[in-house]
Design a protein around this motif. Structure first.
Motif, PDB file in Angstrom:
ATOM      1  N   UNK A 166      -5.391   2.774   4.989  1.00 23.10           N
ATOM      2  CA  UNK A 166      -7.065   2.186   4.662  1.00 23.10           C
ATOM      3  C   UNK A 166      -6.952   1.209   3.459  1.00 23.10           C
ATOM      4  N   UNK A 167      -5.911   1.340   2.757  1.00 23.99           N
ATOM      5  CA  UNK A 167      -5.609   0.384   1.414  1.00 23.99           C
ATOM      6  C   UNK A 167      -5.151  -0.834   2.088  1.00 23.99           C
TER       7      UNK A 167
ATOM      8  N   UNK B 278       0.794  -1.311   0.216  1.00 25.47           N
ATOM      9  CA  UNK B 278       0.020  -0.004  -0.081  1.00 25.47           C
ATOM     10  C   UNK B 278       0.847   1.449   0.193  1.00 25.47           C
ATOM     11  N   UNK B 279       2.115   1.128  -0.231  1.00 21.75           N
ATOM     12  CA  UNK B 279       2.991   2.232  -0.203  1.00 21.75           C
ATOM     13  C   UNK B 279       3.069   2.746   1.276  1.00 21.75           C
ATOM     14  N   UNK B 280       2.656   2.202   2.037  1.00 19.78           N
ATOM     15  CA  UNK B 280       2.765   2.741   3.334  1.00 19.78           C
ATOM     16  C   UNK B 280       3.936   2.628   4.369  1.00 19.78           C
ATOM     17  N   UNK B 281       4.743   1.603   3.959  1.00 20.52           N
ATOM     18  CA  UNK B 281       5.890   1.000   4.831  1.00 20.52           C
ATOM     19  C   UNK B 281       6.752   2.118   5.240  1.00 20.52           C
TER      20      UNK B 281
ATOM     21  N   UNK C 172      -3.465   1.607  -4.967  1.00 25.51           N
ATOM     22  CA  UNK C 172      -4.508   1.141  -5.229  1.00 25.51           C
ATOM     23  C   UNK C 172      -4.606  -0.028  -6.530  1.00 25.51           C
ATOM     24  N   UNK C 173      -3.824   0.468  -7.479  1.00 24.44           N
ATOM     25  CA  UNK C 173      -3.509  -0.646  -8.575  1.00 24.44           C
ATOM     26  C   UNK C 173      -3.071  -1.915  -8.179  1.00 24.44           C
ATOM     27  N   UNK C 174      -2.280  -2.000  -7.111  1.00 22.25           N
ATOM     28  CA  UNK C 174      -1.839  -3.213  -6.573  1.00 22.25           C
ATOM     29  C   UNK C 174      -2.957  -3.925  -5.883  1.00 22.25           C
ATOM     30  N   UNK C 175      -3.848  -3.112  -5.139  1.00 23.34           N
ATOM     31  CA  UNK C 175      -4.750  -3.814  -4.442  1.00 23.34           C
ATOM     32  C   UNK C 175      -5.828  -4.274  -5.574  1.00 23.34           C
ATOM     33  N   UNK C 176      -5.931  -3.564  -6.570  1.00 24.73           N
ATOM     34  CA  UNK C 176      -7.180  -4.347  -7.506  1.00 24.73           C
ATOM     35  C   UNK C 176      -6.599  -5.328  -8.527  1.00 24.73           C
TER      36      UNK C 176
ATOM     37  N   UNK D  30      -7.470  -2.909   3.524  1.00 26.78           N
ATOM     38  CA  UNK D  30      -8.195  -3.767   2.309  1.00 26.78           C
ATOM     39  C   UNK D  30      -7.450  -4.728   1.706  1.00 26.78           C
ATOM     40  N   UNK D  31      -6.122  -4.623   1.559  1.00 27.90           N
ATOM     41  CA  UNK D  31      -5.128  -5.716   1.000  1.00 27.90           C
ATOM     42  C   UNK D  31      -5.255  -6.742   1.932  1.00 27.90           C
ATOM     43  N   UNK D  32      -4.747  -6.608   3.216  1.00 32.59           N
ATOM     44  CA  UNK D  32      -4.992  -7.794   3.990  1.00 32.59           C
ATOM     45  C   UNK D  32      -6.275  -8.543   4.177  1.00 32.59           C
ATOM     46  N   UNK D  33      -7.425  -7.840   4.132  1.00 30.46           N
ATOM     47  CA  UNK D  33      -8.792  -8.592   4.020  1.00 30.46           C
ATOM     48  C   UNK D  33      -8.725  -9.586   2.896  1.00 30.46           C
TER      49      UNK D  33
END
Ligand SMILES: Nc1ncnc2c1ncn2[C@@H]1O[C@H](COP(=O)(O)OP(=O)(O)OP(=O)(O)O)[C@@H](O)[C@H]1O
Length: 579
Positions: A484-485, A451-454, A517-521, A488-491
């Protein structure tokens, strides 16, 4: 709710504390016995003193010390158990209220302010606990003390006893009249407190808007208005309680004075012993005192019943499930989703928000929903998530109708990234882990990376353990979105519902979020509500939603070629971006 019904439901909670109540009845009976003993003691010491029986003194001293120890112990247990009963009932009710708050439908939450609901789990809960502990036990003890003292008084001097009893009917009258007024007053008071707490929650939640728009004075005036209503009600409550207490005090003391004058006259005449008179005075305290307290206690019990009413009305609210679901696990497989002729209207609105919507989404597809504001895009998502029942039409997933599956099964298909990212007070790790409660540390880190958060998390002093504050107040908008993404990825659900909100971000932040988002999708079916049309030109299908109907459907190229609604939306937006 009628008083009888409220009491019956309250009894359900009290029954669970029956052992403590048995203990309290025992301490109460010991208390009453010790009170009567005090009168007996006074009478005997006074008579022994008047007849000079000095040899009885060691007996009186030993007896006095024994009773004092017993009195101390009894009073400790009595107080402790009363508090424990209140605490336990409050705890059980709080859990039930919290569970109910988690079960009630989204529609119920739309109609009831969270601050107002909050006051039921705090202030009303407190009042009910008080009512079932100290107040209720006093309401039981006082009549018993009155009867016991009266019997003892009758044994000493029946004519005097009858004079003391004159206070009885007046107390009953006071209790019924003032109790009713008090219950009304307390109901209004708790409602006002609820509104006040709702107002406070709004104000505290909107601190930046309040300060930016200079709303401080306006809000303070509004608060003062509500505060005045509260003061008026509290003052009326004080007047009711004051009037009840003053009338009962005057009548109580009048009875007391008359009885003492008559008793003293009979002592002077020689028809009553001095010891009997002292016992009499002591007993009258036990008779008149509780009589005077009864109206106030009854009023206070009524207040607790008013609070219980408010809690029970919440417990009776419509729920979307009977039992709370297990922690939200996502389904693994998904083939297709189908909405046919779905029509929907919110109960508070008189007209349909969605009109005969038909939608087919197959595994792996990316479908964008665009259209003017208020067209019903978010409502469509809410229906997919089962927040509201569909008014007409049908929704099915993998061939199973919505009516044939539980809400948990339905929601298991989706990961939802809403426009306003709701994060919970706690650490970053906790918030990401909400996506999957069984996730390992490695999986949480992988989700954060994806999620580019790390990187930004690691730059923070406490890394994953960073406390993000109320609703993530210590994070930037883009950081909140990426957390938040990651959640969702973990879900790891097969269908992604994305309410796009990148417009508020700067270019770099938007790039990071879009990338996440692209990675999540990847590998998921995605339904995305797009506000910036440039982000969804690659979608497999674009649906144009206007006034609750899907007016156009096709790929970007097809719709541009068609040159109608989508074309207009797209070109208008493009022009605005250029300007
Ligand atoms: N909880 C609700 N109760 C009653 N009416 C609602 C509720 N939520 C939304 N509405 C109404 O439903 C209509 C559609 O709202 P919705 O949020 O679905 O629109 P939208 O297309 O997502 O808008 P936007 O692009 O501005 O987010 C609006 O007119 C709105 O007033």
């Amino acid at each position: 709710m009628s008083q009888g019904k409220t009491l019956k439901r309250l009894f359900f909670y009290m029954k669970r504390q029956r052992l403590l109540y048995v203990g309290l009845i025992i301490t109460m009976l010991i208390g009453v016995t010790l009170d009567l003993w005090m009168a007996w003691f006074l009478s005997n010491v006074a008579n022994a003193a008047s007849t000079g029986e000095v040899e009885k003194w060691p007996f009186f001293i030993i007896m006095g010390i024994t009773v004092l120890i017993l009195l101390g112990l009894n009073s400790y247990l009595d107080h402790y158990w009363k508090t424990k009963v209140s605490v336990n009932i409050r705890k059980d009710m709080r859990v039930d209220t919290m569970e109910q708050l988690l079960k009630v439908s989204v529609a119920y939450r739309d109609d009831n302010h969270s601050g107002e609901l909050l006051s039921r789990i705090t202030m009303d809960n407190q009042a009910v606990g008080d009512g079932c502990g100290h107040t209720l036990m006093s309401l039981i003890k006082n009549p018993i003390l009155i009867i016991a003292s009266f019997i003892y008084l009758m044994l000493i001097h029946w004519q005097l006893a009858l004079i003391c009893l004159a206070i009885g009917p007046m107390t009953v009258l006071l209790g019924s009249v003032f109790g009713k007024w008090m219950r009304n007053n307390s109901g209004q008071l708790q409602e006002t407190l609820g509104r006040l707490s709702a107002f406070l929650q709004d104000v505290l939640g909107g601190t930046s808007v309040v300060k930016t728009f200079g709303l401080e004075r306006k809000l303070l005036n509004k608060f003062s208005g509500q505060n005045s209503t509260l003061v008026t009600l509290e003052t009326s409550g004080g007047k009711i309680q004051g009037a009840a207490s003053s009338i009962s005090t005057v009548f109580g003391n009048l009875t007391f004075l008359i009885a003492i004058l008559v008793a003293a006259f009979w002592v002077a005449e020689g028809s009553l012993e001095i010891g009997a008179m002292l016992a009499f005075i002591q007993l009258m305290n036990y008779l008149v005192g509780p009589f005077m307290q009864l109206p106030g206690e009854w009023a206070s019990f009524q207040k607790s019943l008013g609070s219980a009413d408010r809690i029970f009305s919440l417990l009776d609210a419509p729920t979307e499930v009977d039992t709370l679901p297990q922690e939200g696990k996502a389904n693994k497989a998904f083939r297709s989703l189908n909405m046919s002729d779905v029509t929907f209207e919110y109960s508070s609105q008189g007209n349909p928000i969605l009109n005969s919507v038909n939608l087919q989404a197959d595994a792996g597809e990316v479908i964008a929903i665009v259209g003017p504001s208020g067209g019903g895009k978010s409502t469509l998502f809410r229906l997919l998530l089962g927040f509201y029942p569909i008014t007409l039409g049908e929704l099915s997933i993998d061939g199973r109708k919505l009516t044939d599956m539980s809400l948990q099964q339905l929601r298991g298909y989706f990961a939802y990234v809403p426009q306003e990212n709701h994060l919970f007070t706690g650490t970053i790790r906790d918030n990401i882990a909400d996506g999957n409660v069984d996730a390992s540390e490695d999986e949480i880190i992988a989700a954060a990376r994806s999620a580019n958060a790390y990187d930004f998390i690691m730059q923070m002093e406490d890394g994953m353990d960073t406390e993000i504050g109320e609703q993530g107040i210590r994070l930037s908008g883009g950081q909140k979105q990426r957390i938040s993404i990651a959640r969702a990825i973990l879900r790891d659900a097969p269908v992604l519902l994305l309410d796009e909100a990148t417009a508020a971000l700067d270019n770099e932040s938007e790039r990071l979020v879009q990338d996440a988002l692209s990675r999540l999708m990847t590998g998921r079916t995605t339904l995305v509500i797009a506000h910036r049309l440039s982000t969804i030109t690659h979608a497999d299908r674009i649906l144009v939603m206007v006034n609750g109907s899907i007016e156009e459907s096709g790929s970007h190229a097809e719709l541009m070629q068609q040159g109608t609604k989508y074309y207009q939306l797209y070109t208008t937006q493009l022009q605005k971006e250029f300007i």
